[in-house]
Design an enzyme around this catalytic site. Sequence first.
Site, PDB file in Angstrom:
ATOM      1  N   GLU A 157       1.160  -0.912  -0.352  1.00  0.00           N
ATOM      2  CA  GLU A 157       0.500   0.264  -0.055  1.00  0.00           C
ATOM      3  C   GLU A 157       0.823   1.143  -0.025  1.00  0.00           C
ATOM      4  O   GLU A 157       1.112   2.065   0.952  1.00  0.00           O
ATOM      5  CB  GLU A 157      -1.095   0.062   0.802  1.00  0.00           C
ATOM      6  CG  GLU A 157      -2.165  -0.980   0.915  1.00  0.00           C
ATOM      7  CD  GLU A 157      -2.853  -0.889   2.715  1.00  0.00           C
ATOM      8  OE1 GLU A 157      -3.226  -0.055   3.319  1.00  0.00           O
ATOM      9  OE2 GLU A 157      -3.530  -2.203   2.069  1.00  0.00           O
ATOM     10  N   GLU A 350      -5.336  -8.627   0.910  1.00  0.00           N
ATOM     11  CA  GLU A 350      -6.009  -8.013   2.424  1.00  0.00           C
ATOM     12  C   GLU A 350      -7.396  -8.238   2.065  1.00  0.00           C
ATOM     13  O   GLU A 350      -7.735  -7.660   0.793  1.00  0.00           O
ATOM     14  CB  GLU A 350      -5.259  -6.570   2.552  1.00  0.00           C
ATOM     15  CG  GLU A 350      -4.392  -7.268   2.754  1.00  0.00           C
ATOM     16  CD  GLU A 350      -3.474  -5.714   3.610  1.00  0.00           C
ATOM     17  OE1 GLU A 350      -4.156  -5.065   4.473  1.00  0.00           O
ATOM     18  OE2 GLU A 350      -2.088  -5.436   4.189  1.00  0.00           O
TER      19      GLU A 350
HETATM   20  O1  IFM Z   1      -3.843  -2.743   9.540  1.00  0.00           O
HETATM   21  C1  IFM Z   1      -3.576  -2.463   7.992  1.00  0.00           C
HETATM   22  C2  IFM Z   1      -2.199  -2.766   7.445  1.00  0.00           C
HETATM   23  O2  IFM Z   1      -1.407  -2.459   8.003  1.00  0.00           O
HETATM   24  C3  IFM Z   1      -2.755  -2.166   5.772  1.00  0.00           C
HETATM   25  N1  IFM Z   1      -4.045  -2.659   5.074  1.00  0.00           N
HETATM   26  C4  IFM Z   1      -4.797  -2.017   5.914  1.00  0.00           C
HETATM   27  C5  IFM Z   1      -4.990  -2.722   6.943  1.00  0.00           C
HETATM   28  C6  IFM Z   1      -6.223  -2.711   8.024  1.00  0.00           C
HETATM   29  O3  IFM Z   1      -6.343  -1.228   8.247  1.00  0.00           O
END
Ligand code: IFM
Length: 436
Positions: A157, A350
């Site tokens: 990200e 994710e």
């Molecule tokens: O915890 C975070 C992660 O580090 C990066 N993506 C989003 C998750 C939830 O906010």
Amino acid sequence: MATTRAVPRFPDGFLWGVSTSAHQIEGAVDTRERSVWDVFTAEPGRVRDGATAEVACDHVHRHGEDVALLAGLGVDAYRFSVSWPRVRARGGLDFYDRLVDDLCAAGVRPVPTLFHWDLPAGLDWRERDTAERFAAYVSEVAGRLGDRVTKWITLNEPAEHTLLGHALGIHAPGLKLLFDALPVAHHQLLAHGLAVRALRAAGADDIGIANSHGPTWPASQDPADVEAAGFYDLLLNRLFADPLLLGRYPDGIGELMPGDVAADLEVISAPLDWYGINYYAPTRVGAPQGTEIDFGGIRMPAELPFSVREITGRPVTDFGWPVVPEALTEILTAFRDRYGDRLPPVVITENGCSYEGVDDPERIAYLDGHIRALHRALEAGVDVRGYFVWSLLDNFEWAEGYARRFGLVHVDFATQRRTPKASYAWFRELLREQRA
Ligand code: IFM
């Protein structure tokens, strides 16, 4: 249990996993160098309740137990991140060496992310040099782990790291540069491209990146709202994806970037084996409203050329994020339509939600809905190859400290006791069914 019908069957070889990141779980701060997050966290008022990640889930000392939880869950793969500040410390790679050995012995494929926001303190993404240093670190990691690790993720990200950390000052390093943060985006992209080069030189042939994406819905059909939503879409869905997949920045952006942008784009757009998408929720966006806006704990300053609006009529997570599974199908088909055959196979790196409690029917419903939505994207012809739940463990949720729980496994931070939640059992059963 919140669901009754079996989740449709995914293709053989589909990769099921869970994700974590180093700073959020490792602890053992005394055995690594400091990162920008340690510096940021030490500043009063930066993190909720003054929480720090000094111990977090104490994973460095308890990774044996955590690998057993992964094996018990039955996942194919575990996405974790390698802490650059740990690798810089004496013997720092030894920990990852053991972790990878343990994962392989447990039959769980290690999938490391090489940068998940914990930049070594003293380095700065505004400096081009940071990208070159990153590539040297990546070579070192690949040299040590590449005999057992076959699947790699360069960055996590970079959009959030740029926006939250450098434009809005909500995450480390706490800079409020607004649009002057664009070089931070460019240097992370360059770091990615140089990392791909370093990994290829080490023999890697299964490389991706994890970018967060989601549909951007205009608040209305009013041209001012549509324009603002288009701009937000550019920041979230195109600023990183266009250079990676098309080898160019969206119109008007390249001119704002530092250095020899054309030459850098050649490096940045080196072919990827797959493209990781982190998806949580869509965003509804309208024209600026001239006031600061609180968006799920994120304070958006008034001077931004858009304003984030509430999505109503949907359940929300404890974070206040709306639950909209079909938006996962939407973003995947939109990417397929936007990038065509420039889009390599996709992996959901994710997806998850924050809810309290060990009995967590809301998380089961969230995951069930999103996995079905993912299957609909497959049926619509999107080449999706894997799905990782965020997260294995409750952990340090950045500026929210320990107030948001994303884990399939509950962590009591006072005792470090791990307790698998109902969602852990549900996901384990789903994996069994998929393999039956
Ligand atoms: O915890 C975070 C992660 O580090 C990066 N993506 C989003 C998750 C939830 O906010």
